[in-house]
Design an enzyme around this catalytic site. Structure first.
Site, PDB file in Angstrom:
ATOM      1  N   GLY A   4       3.041 -19.058  12.593  1.00  0.00           N
ATOM      2  CA  GLY A   4       3.996 -18.889  13.689  1.00  0.00           C
ATOM      3  C   GLY A   4       4.951 -17.727  13.462  1.00  0.00           C
ATOM      4  N   ASP A   5       5.669 -17.379  14.489  1.00  0.00           N
ATOM      5  CA  ASP A   5       6.767 -16.400  14.431  1.00  0.00           C
ATOM      6  C   ASP A   5       7.557 -16.611  15.727  1.00  0.00           C
ATOM      7  OD1 ASP A   5       7.823 -13.923  12.882  1.00  0.00           O
ATOM      8  OD2 ASP A   5       7.707 -13.160  14.905  1.00  0.00           O
ATOM      9  N   LYS A  22       6.406  -8.712   1.178  1.00  0.00           N
ATOM     10  CA  LYS A  22       6.954 -10.074   1.145  1.00  0.00           C
ATOM     11  C   LYS A  22       5.960 -11.031   0.495  1.00  0.00           C
ATOM     12  CE  LYS A  22       8.577 -11.303   5.026  1.00  0.00           C
ATOM     13  NZ  LYS A  22       8.928 -11.846   6.347  1.00  0.00           N
ATOM     14  N   LYS A  42      -2.328 -12.384   5.740  1.00  0.00           N
ATOM     15  CA  LYS A  42      -1.527 -13.562   6.083  1.00  0.00           C
ATOM     16  C   LYS A  42      -0.267 -13.083   6.766  1.00  0.00           C
ATOM     17  CE  LYS A  42      -0.468 -17.953   5.706  1.00  0.00           C
ATOM     18  NZ  LYS A  42      -0.400 -17.956   7.188  1.00  0.00           N
ATOM     19  N   THR A  93      11.426 -21.572   6.088  1.00  0.00           N
ATOM     20  CA  THR A  93      12.047 -20.238   6.125  1.00  0.00           C
ATOM     21  C   THR A  93      13.568 -20.363   6.026  1.00  0.00           C
ATOM     22  OG1 THR A  93      10.207 -19.509   7.497  1.00  0.00           O
ATOM     23  CG2 THR A  93      12.085 -18.026   7.323  1.00  0.00           C
ATOM     24  N   LYS A 148      -0.217  -9.228  10.627  1.00  0.00           N
ATOM     25  CA  LYS A 148       0.670  -9.769  11.661  1.00  0.00           C
ATOM     26  C   LYS A 148      -0.041  -9.657  12.998  1.00  0.00           C
ATOM     27  CE  LYS A 148       4.863 -11.477  12.248  1.00  0.00           C
ATOM     28  NZ  LYS A 148       5.684 -12.308  11.358  1.00  0.00           N
ATOM     29  N   SER A 195       3.548 -21.500   3.718  1.00  0.00           N
ATOM     30  CA  SER A 195       2.230 -21.378   4.350  1.00  0.00           C
ATOM     31  C   SER A 195       1.157 -21.259   3.268  1.00  0.00           C
ATOM     32  CB  SER A 195       2.171 -20.137   5.238  1.00  0.00           C
ATOM     33  OG  SER A 195       2.748 -20.401   6.495  1.00  0.00           O
ATOM     34  N   ASN A 203      13.610 -21.591  15.001  1.00  0.00           N
ATOM     35  CA  ASN A 203      13.154 -22.268  13.785  1.00  0.00           C
ATOM     36  C   ASN A 203      13.964 -21.866  12.555  1.00  0.00           C
ATOM     37  OD1 ASN A 203      11.115 -21.789  11.278  1.00  0.00           O
ATOM     38  ND2 ASN A 203      10.764 -23.763  12.257  1.00  0.00           N
ATOM     39  N   GLN A 244       5.227  -7.518   5.712  1.00  0.00           N
ATOM     40  CA  GLN A 244       4.566  -8.724   5.211  1.00  0.00           C
ATOM     41  C   GLN A 244       3.804  -8.472   3.907  1.00  0.00           C
ATOM     42  OE1 GLN A 244       4.753 -11.468   7.760  1.00  0.00           O
ATOM     43  NE2 GLN A 244       4.464 -12.722   5.957  1.00  0.00           N
TER      44      GLN A 244
HETATM   45  P1  NDP Z   1      12.059 -18.633  17.332  1.00  0.00           P
HETATM   46  O1  NDP Z   1      11.258 -18.179  18.480  1.00  0.00           O
HETATM   47  O2  NDP Z   1      12.007 -20.055  16.900  1.00  0.00           O
HETATM   48  O3  NDP Z   1      13.614 -18.288  17.575  1.00  0.00           O
HETATM   49  C1  NDP Z   1      14.022 -16.978  17.784  1.00  0.00           C
HETATM   50  C2  NDP Z   1      15.518 -16.984  18.035  1.00  0.00           C
HETATM   51  O4  NDP Z   1      15.995 -15.643  18.070  1.00  0.00           O
HETATM   52  C3  NDP Z   1      15.867 -17.586  19.378  1.00  0.00           C
HETATM   53  O5  NDP Z   1      17.159 -18.134  19.312  1.00  0.00           O
HETATM   54  C4  NDP Z   1      15.845 -16.365  20.290  1.00  0.00           C
HETATM   55  O6  NDP Z   1      16.604 -16.493  21.464  1.00  0.00           O
HETATM   56  C5  NDP Z   1      16.437 -15.312  19.384  1.00  0.00           C
HETATM   57  N1  NDP Z   1      15.931 -13.992  19.786  1.00  0.00           N
HETATM   58  C6  NDP Z   1      14.629 -13.606  19.858  1.00  0.00           C
HETATM   59  N2  NDP Z   1      14.530 -12.357  20.316  1.00  0.00           N
HETATM   60  C7  NDP Z   1      15.792 -11.955  20.541  1.00  0.00           C
HETATM   61  C8  NDP Z   1      16.346 -10.766  21.010  1.00  0.00           C
HETATM   62  N3  NDP Z   1      15.574  -9.714  21.369  1.00  0.00           N
HETATM   63  N4  NDP Z   1      17.699 -10.675  21.095  1.00  0.00           N
HETATM   64  C9  NDP Z   1      18.488 -11.731  20.753  1.00  0.00           C
HETATM   65  N5  NDP Z   1      18.007 -12.908  20.294  1.00  0.00           N
HETATM   66  C10 NDP Z   1      16.682 -13.012  20.193  1.00  0.00           C
HETATM   67  O7  NDP Z   1      11.679 -17.651  16.130  1.00  0.00           O
HETATM   68  P2  NDP Z   1      11.897 -17.844  14.554  1.00  0.00           P
HETATM   69  O8  NDP Z   1      13.146 -18.585  14.294  1.00  0.00           O
HETATM   70  O9  NDP Z   1      10.621 -18.313  14.000  1.00  0.00           O
HETATM   71  O10 NDP Z   1      12.050 -16.314  14.101  1.00  0.00           O
HETATM   72  C11 NDP Z   1      13.320 -15.661  14.001  1.00  0.00           C
HETATM   73  C12 NDP Z   1      13.196 -14.458  13.088  1.00  0.00           C
HETATM   74  O11 NDP Z   1      12.780 -14.901  11.775  1.00  0.00           O
HETATM   75  C13 NDP Z   1      12.169 -13.411  13.505  1.00  0.00           C
HETATM   76  O12 NDP Z   1      12.626 -12.127  13.115  1.00  0.00           O
HETATM   77  C14 NDP Z   1      10.943 -13.784  12.686  1.00  0.00           C
HETATM   78  O13 NDP Z   1      10.076 -12.677  12.506  1.00  0.00           O
HETATM   79  C15 NDP Z   1      11.614 -14.188  11.393  1.00  0.00           C
HETATM   80  N6  NDP Z   1      10.796 -15.020  10.511  1.00  0.00           N
HETATM   81  C16 NDP Z   1      10.288 -16.230  10.931  1.00  0.00           C
HETATM   82  C17 NDP Z   1       9.544 -17.003  10.071  1.00  0.00           C
HETATM   83  C18 NDP Z   1       9.064 -18.359  10.433  1.00  0.00           C
HETATM   84  O14 NDP Z   1       8.551 -19.050   9.556  1.00  0.00           O
HETATM   85  N7  NDP Z   1       9.229 -18.820  11.669  1.00  0.00           N
HETATM   86  C19 NDP Z   1       9.201 -16.531   8.716  1.00  0.00           C
HETATM   87  C20 NDP Z   1       9.857 -15.297   8.342  1.00  0.00           C
HETATM   88  C21 NDP Z   1      10.593 -14.579   9.234  1.00  0.00           C
HETATM   89  P3  NDP Z   1      15.841 -16.703  22.872  1.00  0.00           P
HETATM   90  O15 NDP Z   1      15.455 -18.140  22.892  1.00  0.00           O
HETATM   91  O16 NDP Z   1      16.845 -16.338  23.899  1.00  0.00           O
HETATM   92  O17 NDP Z   1      14.655 -15.762  22.867  1.00  0.00           O
END
Ligand code: NDP
Length: 455
Positions: A168-169, A117, A93, A212, A129, A387, A243, A114
């Site tokens: 998603g991620d 976690k 997962k 999250t 992943k 999830s 997100n 993961q």
């Molecule tokens: P989204 O795609 O919804 O948002 C990602 C955010 O982070 C955007 O604002 C993006 O900006 C920014 N970002 C991404 N890459 C970079 C980078 N290289 N440098 C600076 N800013 C960056 O993703 P999520 O919110 O889902 O995920 C964010 C983090 O949380 C990740 O590390 C993910 O693995 C982790 N996570 C997410 C979960 C989930 O349920 N969604 C669960 C657990 C962990 P821009 O639009 O400019 O790319």
């Protein structure tokens, strides 16, 4: 925390030799092995069963070509990945990341994290992943759909509701999950809970979108309370505007804090009057725009936009004072200088919404300055936990109310904090929740691996 245990030093050397050119994966393994030293010293039986050697090697890694046709009729080729890391306690997962920086090493680090976690969530889920170097930014809906369909055409051979359940991620939200689910259903002729994060009209769970970010705040709240504090009246700095960042902003505000920043990969907003979340949602969730637009559109007169990383903690009026930092963007976004800036500007707690957002030097800075530190594997586990709840609802063919899911999520985050706290105490590192998370997450998987023999 340097590695002193010879057995683990040798194992880390092997991992480095076997996985060249994958610094993020090595970083994740190093952190875990360092904190597992007291376990290796106490549990010769786990060494005899080869658990440490087996847990750092993915059970299976799949890489594949993803060809698709863009709006100009031109063929594009991306690379797809799924790393099925460990299935000792349940089906694999973990999410699917769509970002140009994706390569095997990123997916392996995320898959490895993961495993621990998912174990902490108390639910029966193994770790995996996936992802691709495809960049959804600037693509039309049609292009995103054709990519997702091509990606799933190969991935569907390797996943299933009882085998591997992606989610998603970064770059994979409701739109992408919908396209992938549709293609899976068409190819396999099965309506099953093979993906989570689905839309509410076709098997999704209420509160999964929020999970999250909410879970991060529930975990942080437990950590604060255990140390005589709370969110109430605190200033919070958040990175990202996706997100996780959006729903962390919402919940932290609900719990009485003032969130003063959000960011994207170009720059950050500093709004001393508190981030206007509805506007962030309009720009990011509806229009898929850039965070820069916030400064042009908000009614808050003091809001400022700056290019660069929020973790410089600098703005025109001076420096950004804060109490709590919640990094919610991406890996290694806070380096040693960023961590020092958090300390210098008054921060006393850091909890990670993103996966591995702090470099090892940054973590060392938090710990040596006595900051409360909630590591990603524990603090952001609310997404995958919910999830897991979506999978339960799909199996039952029932939908629970928002309140029911949210209250289960809250209970899970409390129990994750308790598990980290107790494991840290039991293994002689009280207050070090990173060590506690790694030890507690590891032990459950390790016992299962030992019981199932050498597989
Ligand atoms: P989204 O795609 O919804 O948002 C990602 C955010 O982070 C955007 O604002 C993006 O900006 C920014 N970002 C991404 N890459 C970079 C980078 N290289 N440098 C600076 N800013 C960056 O993703 P999520 O919110 O889902 O995920 C964010 C983090 O949380 C990740 O590390 C993910 O693995 C982790 N996570 C997410 C979960 C989930 O349920 N969604 C669960 C657990 C962990 P821009 O639009 O400019 O790319």
């Amino acid at each position: 925390m340097a590695l002193k245990n010879q057995y683990l030093i040798d194992l880390l050397e092997t991992v480095k030799k076997r996985n060249p050119g994958e610094p993020e994966f090595i970083q994740a393994v190093t952190e875990v092995l360092e904190t597992l030293q007291p376990v290796a010293e106490k549990r010769q039986d786990l060494i005899d069963a080869g658990v440490f050697e087996r847990i750092v090697e993915p059970e299976r890694q799949i890489m594949f070509r993803v060809p698709w046709v863009d709006d100009n009729g031109k063929v594009q080729v991306n690379r797809g990945f799924r790393v099925q890391f460990n299935s000792a306690i349940g089906p694999y997962k973990g999410g699917i990341r769509l970002h140009p920086s994706v390569y095997l090493g990123i997916i392996k680090f995320l898959g490895f994290e993961q495993v621990f976690k998912n174990s902490l969530t108390t639910l029966p889920m193994g770790g995996g992943k996936g992802g691709s170097d495809f960049d959804p930014k600037g693509k039309s809906d049609g292009e995103v759909m054709r990519f997702c369909q091509s990606f799933m055409t190969e991935l569907c051979k390797h996943i299933g509701a009882d085998t591997d359940v992606p989610a998603g991620d970064i770059g994979t939200g409701a739109r992408e999950i919908g396209f992938m689910f549709g293609q899976y259903k068409r190819l396999r002729n099965e309506f099953t809970g093979v993906l989570t994060g689905k839309g509410l009209t076709y098997g999704g769970s209420l509160a999964r979108t929020e999970a999250t970010g909410y879970g991060l705040c529930y975990f942080t709240d437990e950590m604060l309370k255990a140390n005589g504090s709370s969110f109430d009246g605190k200033t919070v700095v958040i990175s990202g505007s996706g997100n996780v960042a959006i729903y962390a902003t919402q919940k932290a505000t609900e719990l009485g804090a003032k969130v003063v920043t959000v960011s994207d990969s170009n720059g950050y907003i500093y709004d001393p009057d508190g981030i206007e979340l509805a506007l962030v949602q309009q720009i990011k969730e509806v229009e898929r725009g850039r965070i820069k637009e916030y400064a042009e559109r908000t009614s808050h007169k003091n809001a400022e936009y700056h290019e660069g990383s929020v973790w410089t903690l600098k703005c025109n009026a001076g420096s950004i004072k804060l109490d709590i930092a919640l990094p919610c963007a991406t890996q290694n976004e806070i380096n040693e200088d960023g961590a020092k800036a958090i300390v210098a500007n008054g921060g006393f707690a850091v909890a990670e919404g993103a996966n591995m957002p702090s470099t090892p030097e940054a973590i060392e800075t938090y710990l040596s300055n006595g900051l409360l530190y909630g590591p990603a594997k524990a603090a952001n586990a609310g997404g995958v936990a919910t999830s897991g709840l979506e999978m339960s609802q799909n199996s039952e063919r029932l939908s629970w109310t928002f309140e029911e899911v949210d209250s289960k999520l809250h209970g899970i985050m409390k129990s994750i904090f308790k598990a980290c706290d107790e494991a840290a105490k039991e293994y002689g590192c009280e207050g070090n929740y990173m060590a506690g998370a790694n030890i507690a997450g590891f032990l459950k998987v390790a016992e299962a691996m030992k019981a199932q023999g050498c597989v």
